[in-house]
Design a protein around this motif. Sequence first.
Motif, mmCIF file in Angstrom:
data_model
loop_
_atom_site.group_PDB
_atom_site.id
_atom_site.type_symbol
_atom_site.label_atom_id
_atom_site.label_comp_id
_atom_site.label_asym_id
_atom_site.label_seq_id
_atom_site.Cartn_x
_atom_site.Cartn_y
_atom_site.Cartn_z
ATOM 1 N N GLU A 181 80.676 3.964 -23.438
ATOM 2 C CA GLU A 181 80.925 5.188 -22.681
ATOM 3 C C GLU A 181 80.680 6.438 -23.516
ATOM 4 O O GLU A 181 80.164 7.434 -23.030
ATOM 5 C CB GLU A 181 82.357 5.178 -22.135
ATOM 6 N N ASN A 182 81.028 6.383 -24.808
ATOM 7 C CA ASN A 182 80.859 7.564 -25.645
ATOM 8 C C ASN A 182 79.405 7.806 -26.055
ATOM 9 O O ASN A 182 79.096 8.775 -26.735
ATOM 10 C CB ASN A 182 81.751 7.486 -26.892
ATOM 11 N N LEU A 213 76.991 7.805 -23.616
ATOM 12 C CA LEU A 213 76.315 8.159 -22.373
ATOM 13 C C LEU A 213 75.997 9.641 -22.283
ATOM 14 O O LEU A 213 76.757 10.491 -22.746
ATOM 15 C CB LEU A 213 77.194 7.777 -21.174
ATOM 16 N N THR A 214 74.855 9.937 -21.657
ATOM 17 C CA THR A 214 74.515 11.309 -21.319
ATOM 18 C C THR A 214 75.273 11.691 -20.053
ATOM 19 O O THR A 214 75.928 10.848 -19.416
ATOM 20 C CB THR A 214 73.010 11.430 -21.040
ATOM 21 N N SER A 215 75.182 12.946 -19.658
ATOM 22 C CA SER A 215 75.826 13.396 -18.425
ATOM 23 C C SER A 215 75.305 12.607 -17.228
ATOM 24 O O SER A 215 76.076 12.184 -16.364
ATOM 25 C CB SER A 215 75.580 14.891 -18.223
ATOM 26 N N MET A 250 76.744 9.100 -17.340
ATOM 27 C CA MET A 250 78.141 9.078 -16.909
ATOM 28 C C MET A 250 78.234 9.073 -15.382
ATOM 29 O O MET A 250 79.052 8.363 -14.796
ATOM 30 C CB MET A 250 78.885 10.289 -17.476
ATOM 31 N N LYS A 251 77.379 9.879 -14.749
ATOM 32 C CA LYS A 251 77.384 9.939 -13.282
ATOM 33 C C LYS A 251 76.943 8.612 -12.685
ATOM 34 O O LYS A 251 77.511 8.148 -11.695
ATOM 35 C CB LYS A 251 76.475 11.072 -12.805
ATOM 36 N N ARG A 277 77.168 5.630 -14.110
ATOM 37 C CA ARG A 277 78.236 4.657 -14.383
ATOM 38 C C ARG A 277 79.378 4.824 -13.385
ATOM 39 O O ARG A 277 79.897 3.843 -12.844
ATOM 40 C CB ARG A 277 78.751 4.838 -15.810
ATOM 41 N N GLN A 278 79.759 6.088 -13.133
ATOM 42 C CA GLN A 278 80.851 6.329 -12.203
ATOM 43 C C GLN A 278 80.470 5.957 -10.782
ATOM 44 O O GLN A 278 81.298 5.465 -10.015
ATOM 45 C CB GLN A 278 81.287 7.797 -12.260
ATOM 46 N N TYR A 292 75.496 -0.882 -18.237
ATOM 47 C CA TYR A 292 76.855 -0.328 -18.323
ATOM 48 C C TYR A 292 77.938 -1.400 -18.327
ATOM 49 O O TYR A 292 78.994 -1.210 -18.937
ATOM 50 C CB TYR A 292 77.094 0.619 -17.145
ATOM 51 N N GLU A 344 87.423 -2.528 -15.801
ATOM 52 C CA GLU A 344 87.300 -1.076 -15.946
ATOM 53 C C GLU A 344 87.888 -0.360 -14.738
ATOM 54 O O GLU A 344 88.497 0.706 -14.880
ATOM 55 C CB GLU A 344 85.837 -0.684 -16.131
ATOM 56 N N GLN A 355 90.756 2.320 -15.217
ATOM 57 C CA GLN A 355 90.495 3.685 -14.776
ATOM 58 C C GLN A 355 91.492 4.133 -13.709
ATOM 59 O O GLN A 355 92.010 5.252 -13.761
ATOM 60 C CB GLN A 355 89.065 3.796 -14.234
#
Length: 201
Positions: free
Chosen positions: A6-7, A9-11, A14-15, A17-18, A55, A65, A69
């Motif tokens: 996770e650390n 990841l680019t912006s 992150m989107k 992955r979410q 991911y 996760e 979360q």
Amino acid sequence: MSEIKENQLTSKGMKTRQKILDTAEEIIGEKGYFETSIVEITVKAGVAQGTFYNYFPTKKSIYDELVYQMSSSLRYQIKLAMEEKSSFEEKQRAGFLAFFDWVINHRNLYSIIQQSVLVDKNLYRWYYEKIANGFIKSIEEAIDIRECKPLNPETIAYCLMGIGQFIGMRWVYWEQQPVPDNVLDEVMEVIFNGLNREGEN
């Protein structure tokens, strides 16, 4: 392909992955963990299977996760709500209300957490112990300043958790509506004044 941390990841990452997590929450919440496939998650999320594995190495890893979360988000919202109040009773009311409000937007919490009894019993226990620890801390503080009877904080914590769990299930999960104000009032009445009619006006 190895999992991207996770650390790292680019912006955009992150989107993505979410988005995968949100889709998994919806499908697993509705169909169940064992009936859900990675293919279903990727198709509905609009990503390739290879992207999923960037991911999450397995279906179990995305399920874990989800639980982590949801637990973190829920506990954070409850903590924020309680910090704004001063007395133990006000804190508990705010905490219950924050829980009910959070569950309105995450109704699949009930299904996903209950499935963990079969998917991973240790994860199931971890989830409730994390919730209990927050209650215990608040209860211990209230006992110290004599706002709560000096009973076992863990016992009180699990009693309060049971009330919140089933009141939320009754209205938010089954009826898909906010918990009525009068119900929350009665919950607080039971917690802080009990059922004994002695001294009733």
